[in-house]
Write a protein that holds these residues in place. Structure first.
Motif, PDB file in Angstrom:
ATOM      1  N   VAL A 150      -0.950  87.829  68.877  1.00  0.00           N
ATOM      2  CA  VAL A 150      -1.479  88.757  67.875  1.00  0.00           C
ATOM      3  C   VAL A 150      -2.485  88.127  66.912  1.00  0.00           C
ATOM      4  CG1 VAL A 150       0.646  90.128  68.003  1.00  0.00           C
ATOM      5  CG2 VAL A 150       0.397  88.430  66.184  1.00  0.00           C
ATOM      6  N   HIS A 151      -2.716  86.812  67.036  1.00  0.00           N
ATOM      7  CA  HIS A 151      -3.669  86.187  66.097  1.00  0.00           C
ATOM      8  C   HIS A 151      -4.191  84.862  66.647  1.00  0.00           C
ATOM      9  CE1 HIS A 151      -5.001  85.162  61.816  1.00  0.00           C
ATOM     10  NE2 HIS A 151      -5.160  84.027  62.482  1.00  0.00           N
ATOM     11  N   LEU A 152      -5.475  84.822  66.911  1.00  0.00           N
ATOM     12  CA  LEU A 152      -6.103  83.554  67.299  1.00  0.00           C
ATOM     13  C   LEU A 152      -7.613  83.693  67.125  1.00  0.00           C
ATOM     14  CD1 LEU A 152      -7.529  84.077  70.285  1.00  0.00           C
ATOM     15  CD2 LEU A 152      -5.202  83.891  71.054  1.00  0.00           C
ATOM     16  N   HIS A 153      -8.321  82.583  67.370  1.00  0.00           N
ATOM     17  CA  HIS A 153      -9.780  82.548  67.226  1.00  0.00           C
ATOM     18  C   HIS A 153     -10.353  81.975  68.521  1.00  0.00           C
ATOM     19  CE1 HIS A 153      -9.538  82.879  62.694  1.00  0.00           C
ATOM     20  NE2 HIS A 153      -8.304  82.515  62.996  1.00  0.00           N
ATOM     21  N   TYR A 154     -10.816  82.856  69.395  1.00  0.00           N
ATOM     22  CA  TYR A 154     -11.304  82.339  70.687  1.00  0.00           C
ATOM     23  C   TYR A 154     -12.492  81.410  70.486  1.00  0.00           C
ATOM     24  CZ  TYR A 154     -15.779  84.667  71.675  1.00  0.00           C
ATOM     25  OH  TYR A 154     -17.105  85.019  71.669  1.00  0.00           O
ATOM     26  N   CYS A 175      -0.916  82.109  68.450  1.00  0.00           N
ATOM     27  CA  CYS A 175      -1.087  80.651  68.594  1.00  0.00           C
ATOM     28  C   CYS A 175      -2.118  80.156  67.582  1.00  0.00           C
ATOM     29  CB  CYS A 175      -1.465  80.272  70.026  1.00  0.00           C
ATOM     30  SG  CYS A 175      -3.137  80.730  70.491  1.00  0.00           S
ATOM     31  N   ASP A 176      -2.952  81.069  67.056  1.00  0.00           N
ATOM     32  CA  ASP A 176      -3.975  80.719  66.079  1.00  0.00           C
ATOM     33  C   ASP A 176      -4.802  79.506  66.490  1.00  0.00           C
ATOM     34  OD1 ASP A 176      -5.489  81.096  63.777  1.00  0.00           O
ATOM     35  OD2 ASP A 176      -4.207  79.803  62.561  1.00  0.00           O
ATOM     36  N   SER A 177      -5.138  79.416  67.761  1.00  0.00           N
ATOM     37  CA  SER A 177      -6.083  78.392  68.187  1.00  0.00           C
ATOM     38  C   SER A 177      -7.399  78.657  67.449  1.00  0.00           C
ATOM     39  CB  SER A 177      -6.296  78.536  69.694  1.00  0.00           C
ATOM     40  OG  SER A 177      -7.384  77.753  70.102  1.00  0.00           O
ATOM     41  N   GLY A 222      -2.483  87.459  59.164  1.00  0.00           N
ATOM     42  CA  GLY A 222      -2.127  86.143  59.685  1.00  0.00           C
ATOM     43  C   GLY A 222      -1.420  85.298  58.627  1.00  0.00           C
ATOM     44  N   HIS A 223      -0.342  84.639  59.028  1.00  0.00           N
ATOM     45  CA  HIS A 223       0.378  83.619  58.246  1.00  0.00           C
ATOM     46  C   HIS A 223       1.356  84.188  57.223  1.00  0.00           C
ATOM     47  CE1 HIS A 223      -2.252  81.053  60.428  1.00  0.00           C
ATOM     48  NE2 HIS A 223      -3.314  81.629  59.883  1.00  0.00           N
ATOM     49  N   SER A 224       0.854  84.688  56.090  1.00  0.00           N
ATOM     50  CA  SER A 224       1.755  85.291  55.084  1.00  0.00           C
ATOM     51  C   SER A 224       2.890  84.344  54.686  1.00  0.00           C
ATOM     52  CB  SER A 224       2.317  86.612  55.637  1.00  0.00           C
ATOM     53  OG  SER A 224       1.264  87.448  56.072  1.00  0.00           O
ATOM     54  N   THR A 268      -6.740  90.093  59.364  1.00  0.00           N
ATOM     55  CA  THR A 268      -7.251  89.170  58.360  1.00  0.00           C
ATOM     56  C   THR A 268      -6.234  88.041  58.156  1.00  0.00           C
ATOM     57  OG1 THR A 268      -8.252  89.066  56.145  1.00  0.00           O
ATOM     58  CG2 THR A 268      -6.275  90.429  56.372  1.00  0.00           C
ATOM     59  N   HIS A 269      -6.491  87.200  57.162  1.00  0.00           N
ATOM     60  CA  HIS A 269      -5.547  86.128  56.822  1.00  0.00           C
ATOM     61  C   HIS A 269      -4.963  86.417  55.446  1.00  0.00           C
ATOM     62  CE1 HIS A 269      -8.160  84.319  59.869  1.00  0.00           C
ATOM     63  NE2 HIS A 269      -7.190  83.471  60.126  1.00  0.00           N
ATOM     64  N   LEU A 270      -3.734  86.003  55.245  1.00  0.00           N
ATOM     65  CA  LEU A 270      -3.050  86.275  53.979  1.00  0.00           C
ATOM     66  C   LEU A 270      -2.140  85.102  53.622  1.00  0.00           C
ATOM     67  CD1 LEU A 270      -1.988  88.289  51.736  1.00  0.00           C
ATOM     68  CD2 LEU A 270      -0.399  89.173  53.458  1.00  0.00           C
TER      69      LEU A 270
END
Ligand SMILES: [Zn+2]
Length: 388
Positions: free
Chosen positions: A75-79, A322-324, A271-273, A232-234
């Motif tokens: 549900v969250h990564l950066h290709y 995995c937030d690569s 993301g994260h929280s 987004t990121h939080l």
């Protein structure tokens, strides 16, 4: 019309193990099972002896001794950070300046974006992940390359143009403008949303990098497109949280910034929280918003530990990312291995009141997190997450 019967041992989750009196009630295990796949879609599943007689025309593909589970959902990564995964020794804000932005700047080139997207999807499939929600960069080419490749390889893919316009938070050449973000997002959304298996995710990178004007534009997009996702990121890192509160003095916490612009709703995936207060968790739950838990990244960048027992307590849905490249792996299994450690570490490193039982990540809960739990986090459980 092609019909295939895939035979092997089936294992999937049918409900949330944290909600079951005994967690095995959440599992469905069929030692000799069959999935009937018609034109690439699962149309029926169950015991081999019952299913095969109903589909005599199906071509049987046998996998004796193999465990067949649903495709993993990330549900969250950066290709666009695929090539900088594992970069050394920096916390979030320095890591972005040192490694991330210089790499992501290369995505002005469509050829470069195509090359990375092709490798990225191949690697995700190798690792068993068939659904991804990814950030791109501020360049439309990065989103176009991502969706084109997802269509080519058949992935269910969510993505959107990254917004970051605040001076001093990214190199000038990387930053966009509020209007550019709005127009670019709109164009890409109209071109790709719901085309094949592509879904559009409105993507202001984080409140740290967006001005009031840009978040207003993000809110406008969210209002005009209620069926789209917002990623987004939080609350990832203490230095980031402190800066956000300085940038938005009228908001009394980080979540309050996104609330102010109408972004916190169903299909909002933060993301994260990590550093959320109890009150922020409560408001996330009430808004039906979701969290992307990214343990590999949270450990690798030294960000901290997501408190999923609190999320569960307030009914906040959360999934696995995995937030690569902040996370140093594309593998859901390795990410789950880190998730287990995050749960165990919280028992001794935090003196808040904890639900220790909830923080023990059993194999059943891990399977749920990477499949049905992540599908629910994305509001996609009708499509993916198990064999139903
Ligand atoms: Zn991220």
């Amino acid at each position: 019309m092609s019909k295939v019967a895939v035979r092997g041992t089936l294992l999937d989750c049918i409900s949330n193990p944290w909600d079951c009196a005994q967690e095995k009630q959440a599992l469905r295990f069929i030692p000799d099972g069959v999935l009937v796949v018609e034109d690439g879609k699962i149309v029926e599943s169950g015991a081999g002896s019952e299913i095969l007689v109903k589909h005599p025309e199906a071509q049987v593909e046998d996998f004796p001794g193999y465990l067949i589970v649903p495709g993993f959902v990330d549900v969250h990564l950066h290709y666009a950070q695929t090539k900088i995964s594992g970069s050394f020794g920096r916390q979030l804000l320095e890591w972005l300046q040192t490694y991330t932005f210089p790499e992501e700047l290369k995505f002005t080139s469509k050829d470069y974006a195509d090359e990375v997207a092709a490798v990225f999807f191949q690697e995700m499939f190798k690792n068993g992940t068939t659904t991804v929600q990814s950030f791109a960069t501020t360049h439309p080419n990065s989103v176009i390359a991502f969706f084109e490749e997802a269509r080519r390889q058949g992935a269910l893919a969510l993505c959107g143009l990254t917004g970051i316009d605040r001076e001093g938070t990214a190199p000038d050449a990387y930053r966009d403008t509020p209007q550019g973000f709005y127009d670019g997002s709109k164009e890409l959304l109209e071109r790709f949303h719901q085309v094949d298996r592509c879904l559009y995710s409105i993507a202001p990178r984080f409140a740290f990098g967006s001005t009031h004007e840009q978040l207003k534009m993000a809110g406008r997009l969210a209002e005009e497109h209620p069926d789209c996702w917002i990623q987004t990121h939080l609350s990832e890192n203490p230095a980031e949280v402190a800066s956000v509160l300085e940038f938005f003095p009228d908001c009394h916490d980080y979540l309050g910034v996104y609330e102010k612009y109408g972004l916190v709703r169903k299909r909002f995936v933060a993301g994260h929280s990590i550093y959320l207060s109890e009150d922020e968790f409560r408001r996330m739950g009430e808004a039906d918003a979701s969290v992307a838990f990214c343990p590999a990244s949270n450990l690798f960048l030294g960000s901290g530990f997501f408190q999923w027992d609190r999320a569960n307590h307030f009914g906040v849905r959360w999934g696995l990312g995995c937030d690569s490249g902040g996370g140093n792996t594309l593998s859901a299994l390795r990410t789950l291995d880190d998730a287990y450690k995050v749960g165990m570490l919280q028992v001794v490193t935090s003196d808040r009141e904890k639900d220790e039982e909830s923080l023990r990540l059993s194999a059943c809960k891990a399977l749920y997190a990477a499949t049905l739990g992540s599908a629910r986090c994305l509001d996609l459980e009708q499509e993916i997450g198990n064999f139903e």
